[in-house]
Design a protein around this motif. Structure first.
Motif, PDB file in Angstrom:
ATOM      1  N   PHE A  78      45.826  56.286  48.971  1.00 31.13           N
ATOM      2  CA  PHE A  78      46.861  55.255  49.133  1.00 31.13           C
ATOM      3  C   PHE A  78      46.981  54.845  50.598  1.00 31.13           C
ATOM      4  N   PHE A  79      46.942  55.822  51.496  1.00 30.27           N
ATOM      5  CA  PHE A  79      47.050  55.544  52.933  1.00 30.27           C
ATOM      6  C   PHE A  79      45.837  54.768  53.424  1.00 30.27           C
ATOM      7  N   ILE A  80      44.639  55.196  53.048  1.00 32.52           N
ATOM      8  CA  ILE A  80      43.411  54.532  53.487  1.00 32.52           C
ATOM      9  C   ILE A  80      43.385  53.083  53.009  1.00 32.52           C
ATOM     10  N   PHE A  81      43.725  52.878  51.733  1.00 33.90           N
ATOM     11  CA  PHE A  81      43.719  51.523  51.178  1.00 33.90           C
ATOM     12  C   PHE A  81      44.657  50.608  51.950  1.00 33.90           C
ATOM     13  N   VAL A 129      45.908  50.919  55.008  1.00 34.12           N
ATOM     14  CA  VAL A 129      45.498  50.689  56.389  1.00 34.12           C
ATOM     15  C   VAL A 129      44.456  49.573  56.440  1.00 34.12           C
ATOM     16  N   ILE A 130      43.481  49.622  55.529  1.00 38.59           N
ATOM     17  CA  ILE A 130      42.439  48.601  55.506  1.00 38.59           C
ATOM     18  C   ILE A 130      43.002  47.256  55.050  1.00 38.59           C
ATOM     19  N   TYR A 131      43.973  47.302  54.131  1.00 39.36           N
ATOM     20  CA  TYR A 131      44.530  46.064  53.581  1.00 39.36           C
ATOM     21  C   TYR A 131      45.574  45.421  54.488  1.00 39.36           C
ATOM     22  N   ALA A 132      46.007  46.128  55.523  1.00 40.50           N
ATOM     23  CA  ALA A 132      47.092  45.636  56.385  1.00 40.50           C
ATOM     24  C   ALA A 132      46.853  44.228  56.926  1.00 40.50           C
ATOM     25  N   PRO A 133      45.632  43.854  57.353  1.00 45.06           N
ATOM     26  CA  PRO A 133      45.438  42.487  57.864  1.00 45.06           C
ATOM     27  C   PRO A 133      45.770  41.393  56.853  1.00 45.06           C
ATOM     28  N   ALA A 134      45.745  41.735  55.558  1.00 44.66           N
ATOM     29  CA  ALA A 134      46.076  40.732  54.547  1.00 44.66           C
ATOM     30  C   ALA A 134      47.517  40.265  54.695  1.00 44.66           C
ATOM     31  N   THR A 166      36.199  48.967  48.597  1.00 50.33           N
ATOM     32  CA  THR A 166      34.874  49.551  48.797  1.00 50.33           C
ATOM     33  C   THR A 166      34.877  50.720  49.769  1.00 50.33           C
ATOM     34  N   ILE A 167      35.643  50.602  50.863  1.00 49.96           N
ATOM     35  CA  ILE A 167      35.680  51.669  51.875  1.00 49.96           C
ATOM     36  C   ILE A 167      36.628  52.767  51.385  1.00 49.96           C
ATOM     37  N   THR A 168      36.093  53.740  50.722  1.00 55.11           N
ATOM     38  CA  THR A 168      36.898  54.802  50.129  1.00 55.11           C
ATOM     39  C   THR A 168      36.071  56.075  50.012  1.00 55.11           C
ATOM     40  N   PRO A 169      36.677  57.222  50.230  1.00 52.68           N
ATOM     41  CA  PRO A 169      35.945  58.487  50.065  1.00 52.68           C
ATOM     42  C   PRO A 169      35.789  58.918  48.608  1.00 52.68           C
ATOM     43  N   VAL A 170      36.474  58.204  47.713  1.00 50.26           N
ATOM     44  CA  VAL A 170      36.403  58.536  46.289  1.00 50.26           C
ATOM     45  C   VAL A 170      36.018  57.286  45.521  1.00 50.26           C
ATOM     46  N   MET A 171      34.950  57.379  44.749  1.00 47.75           N
ATOM     47  CA  MET A 171      34.487  56.226  43.979  1.00 47.75           C
ATOM     48  C   MET A 171      34.235  56.637  42.534  1.00 47.75           C
ATOM     49  N   SER A 172      34.877  55.919  41.632  1.00 52.88           N
ATOM     50  CA  SER A 172      34.655  56.124  40.203  1.00 52.88           C
ATOM     51  C   SER A 172      33.867  54.949  39.652  1.00 52.88           C
ATOM     52  N   LEU A 173      33.330  55.121  38.452  1.00 53.17           N
ATOM     53  CA  LEU A 173      32.616  54.021  37.806  1.00 53.17           C
ATOM     54  C   LEU A 173      33.568  52.864  37.537  1.00 53.17           C
ATOM     55  N   ASP A 174      34.816  53.176  37.213  1.00 54.47           N
ATOM     56  CA  ASP A 174      35.808  52.127  36.960  1.00 54.47           C
ATOM     57  C   ASP A 174      36.055  51.295  38.219  1.00 54.47           C
ATOM     58  N   ARG A 175      36.186  51.960  39.346  1.00 51.12           N
ATOM     59  CA  ARG A 175      36.435  51.243  40.604  1.00 51.12           C
ATOM     60  C   ARG A 175      35.231  50.387  40.980  1.00 51.12           C
ATOM     61  N   LEU A 176      34.030  50.945  40.812  1.00 52.03           N
ATOM     62  CA  LEU A 176      32.818  50.191  41.120  1.00 52.03           C
ATOM     63  C   LEU A 176      32.699  48.969  40.210  1.00 52.03           C
ATOM     64  N   ALA A 177      33.013  49.157  38.928  1.00 54.53           N
ATOM     65  CA  ALA A 177      32.966  48.034  37.989  1.00 54.53           C
ATOM     66  C   ALA A 177      33.961  46.955  38.400  1.00 54.53           C
ATOM     67  N   PHE A 178      35.157  47.372  38.813  1.00 55.24           N
ATOM     68  CA  PHE A 178      36.165  46.393  39.225  1.00 55.24           C
ATOM     69  C   PHE A 178      35.710  45.630  40.469  1.00 55.24           C
ATOM     70  N   ILE A 179      35.043  46.313  41.398  1.00 56.49           N
ATOM     71  CA  ILE A 179      34.507  45.640  42.585  1.00 56.49           C
ATOM     72  C   ILE A 179      33.486  44.588  42.169  1.00 56.49           C
ATOM     73  N   ILE A 180      32.604  44.945  41.240  1.00 55.54           N
ATOM     74  CA  ILE A 180      31.584  43.999  40.769  1.00 55.54           C
ATOM     75  C   ILE A 180      32.245  42.817  40.073  1.00 55.54           C
ATOM     76  N   TYR A 181      33.237  43.090  39.214  1.00 53.96           N
ATOM     77  CA  TYR A 181      33.949  42.002  38.536  1.00 53.96           C
ATOM     78  C   TYR A 181      34.619  41.079  39.557  1.00 53.96           C
ATOM     79  N   THR A 182      35.205  41.676  40.606  1.00 54.87           N
ATOM     80  CA  THR A 182      35.881  40.885  41.631  1.00 54.87           C
ATOM     81  C   THR A 182      34.893  39.984  42.377  1.00 54.87           C
ATOM     82  N   CYS A 183      33.706  40.516  42.659  1.00 50.78           N
ATOM     83  CA  CYS A 183      32.676  39.711  43.341  1.00 50.78           C
ATOM     84  C   CYS A 183      32.232  38.549  42.463  1.00 50.78           C
ATOM     85  N   ILE A 184      32.055  38.812  41.172  1.00 41.76           N
ATOM     86  CA  ILE A 184      31.641  37.745  40.252  1.00 41.76           C
ATOM     87  C   ILE A 184      32.723  36.680  40.173  1.00 41.76           C
TER      88      ILE A 184
END
Length: 257
Positions: free
Chosen positions: A120-123, A125-130, A197-215
């Motif tokens: 939650f903290f990492i996300f 911090v990276i999202y703060a510029p938004a 994407t920048i995360t120390p923990v990656m699940s298949l669900d998260r990767l799929a969501f990243i791909i869906y978001t790119c599409i």
């Protein structure tokens, strides 16, 4: 696509009436529970619903229809934000988890709650510029509140029909190219992708969501920029030619004379 534990714990402790809304997933679909492929296809369909709502209801023809037959024109931005929020909850609420972990670089000594807190903290911090991007457009205008409560400005509002399309934000009829917009045309897309994407923990669900978001981004940006060209004309075309869409390190093919 799980709500962070820090949120669910706060809600269950202080806002228990909202527990059903944040109790993800709402349902397990037994017919696809044993098939990872079926889950991924179903989840892609959920994202397509979000993309459809996010893109279609931002178009002028949809805004004109809603403003003419269903809602006062000054509420259209708020209605749009609510529609997007509802579809986001649909994605989270009906997402069918694969429960496949691709990697976890956090210390194994950390508890599940500690890991969730770290993620939650990492996300954030990276999202703060938004949030800086939102501030550039005025947060109250961004969610539509200013358009509702400011009577002098409620006559004209974003997405209303006119001979020339009105500006996307009231009192901001000029194209914004400062701040993060100097480096890419859609910084919110970039920041969202980096946060996921920048995360120390990656699940298949998260990767799929990243791909869906790119599409979705590759499709949604086309329609969004077509509308921005209608609003800003040649100024936005010139902006397109010299500033990359998402990734700042992309080099534009057209050089400024």
């Amino acid at each position: 696509m799980q709500m962070p534990v820090i949120y669910t714990n706060f809600i269950s402790t202080y806002l228990p009436i909202l527990n059903p809304l944040f109790n993800f997933p709402y349902v397990h679909i037994n017919t696809i529970s044993s098939s990872v492929t079926a889950k991924l296809i179903f989840n892609a369909f959920l994202n397509a619903i979000f993309g459809l709502v996010h893109t279609v209801f931002a178009q002028e023809f949809a805004q004109v229809f809603l403003g003419r037959f269903l809602f006062p024109k000054q509420t259209l931005r708020t209605v749009y934000c609510l529609l997007v929020t509802v579809t986001a909850f649909i994605i989270m609420g009906f997402w069918q988890h694969t429960h496949i972990q691709l990697w976890n670089w956090l210390p194994s000594t950390m508890s599940d709650y500690q890991q969730n807190l770290a993620l939650f903290f990492i996300f954030n911090v990276i999202y703060a510029p938004a949030w800086y991007v939102v501030i550039q457009f005025n947060p109250f205008e961004f969610c539509g509140l200013k358009q509702i409560f400011n009577k002098t400005e409620s006559i004209g509002c974003p997405y209303s029909s006119s001979v020339k399309s009105e500006a996307r934000t009231i009192n901001n009829p000029t194209l914004v190219t400062t701040g993060l917009f100097r480096y890419c045309r859609h910084p919110l897309y970039l920041i969202t992708l980096l946060s996921l994407t920048i995360t120390p923990v990656m699940s298949l669900d998260r990767l799929a969501f990243i791909i869906y978001t790119c599409i979705y981004g590759s499709i949604g940006i086309y329609f969004e920029e077509r509308k921005l060209i209608q609003i800003f004309g040649q100024a936005y075309i010139d902006y397109q030619q010299h500033v990359p869409a998402i990734f700042p390190f992309s080099v534009s093919k057209t050089k400024q004379n």
